[in-house]
Design a protein around this motif. Structure first.
Motif, PDB file in Angstrom:
ATOM      1  N   LEU A  96     -45.563  -9.685 -28.880  1.00 28.39           N
ATOM      2  CA  LEU A  96     -44.964  -8.494 -29.488  1.00 28.39           C
ATOM      3  C   LEU A  96     -44.342  -7.598 -28.438  1.00 28.39           C
ATOM      4  O   LEU A  96     -43.260  -7.046 -28.646  1.00 28.39           O
ATOM      5  CB  LEU A  96     -46.043  -7.710 -30.243  1.00 28.39           C
ATOM      6  N   ASN A  97     -45.024  -7.465 -27.329  1.00 28.73           N
ATOM      7  CA  ASN A  97     -44.551  -6.586 -26.268  1.00 28.73           C
ATOM      8  C   ASN A  97     -43.193  -7.047 -25.744  1.00 28.73           C
ATOM      9  O   ASN A  97     -42.298  -6.248 -25.511  1.00 28.73           O
ATOM     10  CB  ASN A  97     -45.577  -6.530 -25.135  1.00 28.73           C
ATOM     11  N   THR A  98     -43.050  -8.370 -25.605  1.00 26.75           N
ATOM     12  CA  THR A  98     -41.778  -8.935 -25.156  1.00 26.75           C
ATOM     13  C   THR A  98     -40.697  -8.730 -26.207  1.00 26.75           C
ATOM     14  O   THR A  98     -39.589  -8.294 -25.907  1.00 26.75           O
ATOM     15  CB  THR A  98     -41.950 -10.453 -24.890  1.00 26.75           C
ATOM     16  N   HIS A  99     -41.041  -9.019 -27.453  1.00 31.77           N
ATOM     17  CA  HIS A  99     -40.068  -8.911 -28.541  1.00 31.77           C
ATOM     18  C   HIS A  99     -39.565  -7.474 -28.698  1.00 31.77           C
ATOM     19  O   HIS A  99     -38.391  -7.240 -28.958  1.00 31.77           O
ATOM     20  CB  HIS A  99     -40.701  -9.384 -29.853  1.00 31.77           C
ATOM     21  N   LEU A 100     -40.469  -6.508 -28.519  1.00 33.03           N
ATOM     22  CA  LEU A 100     -40.127  -5.105 -28.781  1.00 33.03           C
ATOM     23  C   LEU A 100     -39.481  -4.408 -27.589  1.00 33.03           C
ATOM     24  O   LEU A 100     -39.207  -3.219 -27.637  1.00 33.03           O
ATOM     25  CB  LEU A 100     -41.382  -4.340 -29.223  1.00 33.03           C
ATOM     26  N   GLU A 101     -39.255  -5.158 -26.527  1.00 31.03           N
ATOM     27  CA  GLU A 101     -38.722  -4.558 -25.313  1.00 31.03           C
ATOM     28  C   GLU A 101     -37.426  -3.779 -25.566  1.00 31.03           C
ATOM     29  O   GLU A 101     -37.225  -2.704 -25.029  1.00 31.03           O
ATOM     30  CB  GLU A 101     -38.457  -5.654 -24.277  1.00 31.03           C
ATOM     31  N   ASP A 102     -36.550  -4.340 -26.397  1.00 33.77           N
ATOM     32  CA  ASP A 102     -35.261  -3.681 -26.619  1.00 33.77           C
ATOM     33  C   ASP A 102     -35.055  -3.349 -28.093  1.00 33.77           C
ATOM     34  O   ASP A 102     -33.944  -3.307 -28.584  1.00 33.77           O
ATOM     35  CB  ASP A 102     -34.126  -4.593 -26.138  1.00 33.77           C
ATOM     36  N   LYS A 103     -36.176  -3.178 -28.819  1.00 32.40           N
ATOM     37  CA  LYS A 103     -36.056  -2.899 -30.251  1.00 32.40           C
ATOM     38  C   LYS A 103     -36.933  -1.733 -30.659  1.00 32.40           C
ATOM     39  O   LYS A 103     -37.991  -1.512 -30.084  1.00 32.40           O
ATOM     40  CB  LYS A 103     -36.478  -4.124 -31.066  1.00 32.40           C
ATOM     41  N   VAL A 104     -36.484  -1.005 -31.667  1.00 34.09           N
ATOM     42  CA  VAL A 104     -37.282   0.086 -32.230  1.00 34.09           C
ATOM     43  C   VAL A 104     -38.297  -0.496 -33.211  1.00 34.09           C
ATOM     44  O   VAL A 104     -39.465  -0.125 -33.239  1.00 34.09           O
ATOM     45  CB  VAL A 104     -36.371   1.096 -32.965  1.00 34.09           C
ATOM     46  N   TYR A 105     -37.818  -1.434 -34.037  1.00 33.31           N
ATOM     47  CA  TYR A 105     -38.654  -2.068 -35.055  1.00 33.31           C
ATOM     48  C   TYR A 105     -38.642  -3.568 -34.849  1.00 33.31           C
ATOM     49  O   TYR A 105     -37.830  -4.094 -34.097  1.00 33.31           O
ATOM     50  CB  TYR A 105     -38.111  -1.744 -36.461  1.00 33.31           C
ATOM     51  N   LEU A 106     -39.504  -4.281 -35.559  1.00 40.33           N
ATOM     52  CA  LEU A 106     -39.579  -5.733 -35.384  1.00 40.33           C
ATOM     53  C   LEU A 106     -38.257  -6.423 -35.719  1.00 40.33           C
ATOM     54  O   LEU A 106     -37.882  -7.387 -35.080  1.00 40.33           O
ATOM     55  CB  LEU A 106     -40.714  -6.316 -36.231  1.00 40.33           C
ATOM     56  N   ALA A 107     -37.544  -5.908 -36.741  1.00 43.10           N
ATOM     57  CA  ALA A 107     -36.271  -6.533 -37.111  1.00 43.10           C
ATOM     58  C   ALA A 107     -35.085  -5.816 -36.472  1.00 43.10           C
ATOM     59  O   ALA A 107     -33.976  -5.859 -36.984  1.00 43.10           O
ATOM     60  CB  ALA A 107     -36.118  -6.577 -38.627  1.00 43.10           C
ATOM     61  N   GLY A 108     -35.315  -5.128 -35.372  1.00 44.85           N
ATOM     62  CA  GLY A 108     -34.214  -4.462 -34.670  1.00 44.85           C
ATOM     63  C   GLY A 108     -34.206  -2.974 -34.900  1.00 44.85           C
ATOM     64  O   GLY A 108     -35.118  -2.281 -34.476  1.00 44.85           O
ATOM     65  N   ASN A 109     -33.180  -2.498 -35.625  1.00 46.36           N
ATOM     66  CA  ASN A 109     -33.069  -1.047 -35.809  1.00 46.36           C
ATOM     67  C   ASN A 109     -33.458  -0.574 -37.199  1.00 46.36           C
ATOM     68  O   ASN A 109     -33.256   0.578 -37.535  1.00 46.36           O
ATOM     69  CB  ASN A 109     -31.642  -0.589 -35.506  1.00 46.36           C
ATOM     70  N   ILE A 110     -33.996  -1.488 -38.038  1.00 49.49           N
ATOM     71  CA  ILE A 110     -34.418  -1.036 -39.358  1.00 49.49           C
ATOM     72  C   ILE A 110     -35.903  -1.279 -39.582  1.00 49.49           C
ATOM     73  O   ILE A 110     -36.472  -2.275 -39.153  1.00 49.49           O
ATOM     74  CB  ILE A 110     -33.598  -1.675 -40.502  1.00 49.49           C
ATOM     75  N   PHE A 111     -36.497  -0.325 -40.268  1.00 49.60           N
ATOM     76  CA  PHE A 111     -37.906  -0.371 -40.640  1.00 49.60           C
ATOM     77  C   PHE A 111     -38.049  -1.328 -41.821  1.00 49.60           C
ATOM     78  O   PHE A 111     -37.342  -1.202 -42.811  1.00 49.60           O
ATOM     79  CB  PHE A 111     -38.318   1.049 -41.034  1.00 49.60           C
ATOM     80  N   THR A 112     -38.933  -2.315 -41.693  1.00 50.03           N
ATOM     81  CA  THR A 112     -39.095  -3.303 -42.765  1.00 50.03           C
ATOM     82  C   THR A 112     -40.569  -3.557 -43.078  1.00 50.03           C
ATOM     83  O   THR A 112     -41.471  -3.054 -42.405  1.00 50.03           O
ATOM     84  CB  THR A 112     -38.478  -4.668 -42.367  1.00 50.03           C
ATOM     85  N   LEU A 113     -40.754  -4.412 -44.069  1.00 51.41           N
ATOM     86  CA  LEU A 113     -42.091  -4.842 -44.465  1.00 51.41           C
ATOM     87  C   LEU A 113     -42.847  -5.463 -43.288  1.00 51.41           C
ATOM     88  O   LEU A 113     -44.074  -5.359 -43.204  1.00 51.41           O
ATOM     89  CB  LEU A 113     -41.953  -5.860 -45.610  1.00 51.41           C
ATOM     90  N   ALA A 114     -42.114  -6.100 -42.372  1.00 55.58           N
ATOM     91  CA  ALA A 114     -42.760  -6.715 -41.206  1.00 55.58           C
ATOM     92  C   ALA A 114     -43.501  -5.655 -40.386  1.00 55.58           C
ATOM     93  O   ALA A 114     -44.627  -5.878 -39.937  1.00 55.58           O
ATOM     94  CB  ALA A 114     -41.718  -7.426 -40.342  1.00 55.58           C
ATOM     95  N   ASP A 115     -42.869  -4.484 -40.217  1.00 56.62           N
ATOM     96  CA  ASP A 115     -43.516  -3.401 -39.459  1.00 56.62           C
ATOM     97  C   ASP A 115     -44.773  -2.919 -40.176  1.00 56.62           C
ATOM     98  O   ASP A 115     -45.811  -2.679 -39.559  1.00 56.62           O
ATOM     99  CB  ASP A 115     -42.556  -2.224 -39.281  1.00 56.62           C
ATOM    100  N   ILE A 116     -44.661  -2.777 -41.487  1.00 57.87           N
ATOM    101  CA  ILE A 116     -45.782  -2.255 -42.272  1.00 57.87           C
ATOM    102  C   ILE A 116     -46.978  -3.198 -42.180  1.00 57.87           C
ATOM    103  O   ILE A 116     -48.087  -2.794 -41.831  1.00 57.87           O
ATOM    104  CB  ILE A 116     -45.376  -2.086 -43.758  1.00 57.87           C
ATOM    105  N   LEU A 117     -46.737  -4.481 -42.461  1.00 56.15           N
ATOM    106  CA  LEU A 117     -47.859  -5.428 -42.489  1.00 56.15           C
ATOM    107  C   LEU A 117     -48.389  -5.736 -41.100  1.00 56.15           C
ATOM    108  O   LEU A 117     -49.573  -5.992 -40.930  1.00 56.15           O
ATOM    109  CB  LEU A 117     -47.470  -6.713 -43.222  1.00 56.15           C
ATOM    110  N   MET A 118     -47.524  -5.695 -40.097  1.00 53.94           N
ATOM    111  CA  MET A 118     -47.997  -5.920 -38.733  1.00 53.94           C
ATOM    112  C   MET A 118     -48.844  -4.719 -38.291  1.00 53.94           C
ATOM    113  O   MET A 118     -49.865  -4.884 -37.632  1.00 53.94           O
ATOM    114  CB  MET A 118     -46.821  -6.142 -37.783  1.00 53.94           C
ATOM    115  N   TYR A 119     -48.425  -3.529 -38.688  1.00 51.27           N
ATOM    116  CA  TYR A 119     -49.210  -2.325 -38.382  1.00 51.27           C
ATOM    117  C   TYR A 119     -50.600  -2.429 -39.016  1.00 51.27           C
ATOM    118  O   TYR A 119     -51.613  -2.224 -38.346  1.00 51.27           O
ATOM    119  CB  TYR A 119     -48.471  -1.079 -38.883  1.00 51.27           C
TER     120      TYR A 119
END
Length: 172
Positions: A96-119
């Motif tokens: 996750l740390n690597t993936h989020l290096e250049d992103k605000v959210y898991l899918a880039g710049n939009i808040f999605t279900l992935a962020d909610i369930l991963m949280y």
């Protein structure tokens, strides 16, 4: 877990009333429906709730976003829910740390279900991290802190404390 689905329901503004159960030793969530066989699996039920609430944008807007959301939901179910050892947790945080290096959210710049369930899936992990570990996984910490302040997400879950000054110094 059924508790998460109840949190998701509330976050989506759906009326309560869905009955959730679990199935088998892996405790797969099940949604009992009045008509039909019921739905099985966290991803399936979560996506169903999102559609019920008419908040499809949470599943991604473009084909690519949809694929990335799907990928992280799958990761959540297979890796996060499947992993239990310290080593598993380390790998997940590193990924996750690597993936989020250049992103605000898991899918880039939009808040999605992935962020909610991963949280929700990582809350119990983040609560346990030491200050040093939070600094080691800075991007995860930054993302997690962002999501826990997202309106409606945290609900009754405990707030995880991060040391602000370190979180944003090297985020430019």
């Amino acid at each position: 877990a059924p508790e998460e689905l109840a949190l998701l329901e509330r976050l989506l503004g759906l009326p309560k009333g869905n009955k959730y159960g679990v199935q088998g030793e892996r405790k797969v969530p099940v949604l009992q429906t009045n008509n039909g066989p019921g739905l099985t699996g966290l991803m399936t039920i979560a996506a169903h709730l999102v559609k019920q609430a008419k908040k499809e944008q949470l599943l991604g807007s473009t084909a690519e976003e949809k694929a990335v959301v799907q990928q992280w939901l799958e990761y959540r179910v297979t890796r996060v829910d499947g992993g239990s050892s310290k080593e598993d947790t380390r790998i997940i945080l590193r990924d996750l740390n690597t993936h989020l290096e250049d992103k605000v959210y898991l899918a880039g710049n939009i808040f999605t279900l992935a962020d909610i369930l991963m949280y929700y899936g990582l809350h119990h992990v983040m609560v346990e991290l030491t200050v040093q570990e939070k600094e080691k996984y800075l991007n995860v910490s930054r993302w997690f802190n962002h999501i826990q302040h997202y309106p409606g997400v945290r609900q009754h879950l405990s707030k995880v404390v991060f040391i602000k000054n370190r979180l944003y110094t090297n985020a430019h």
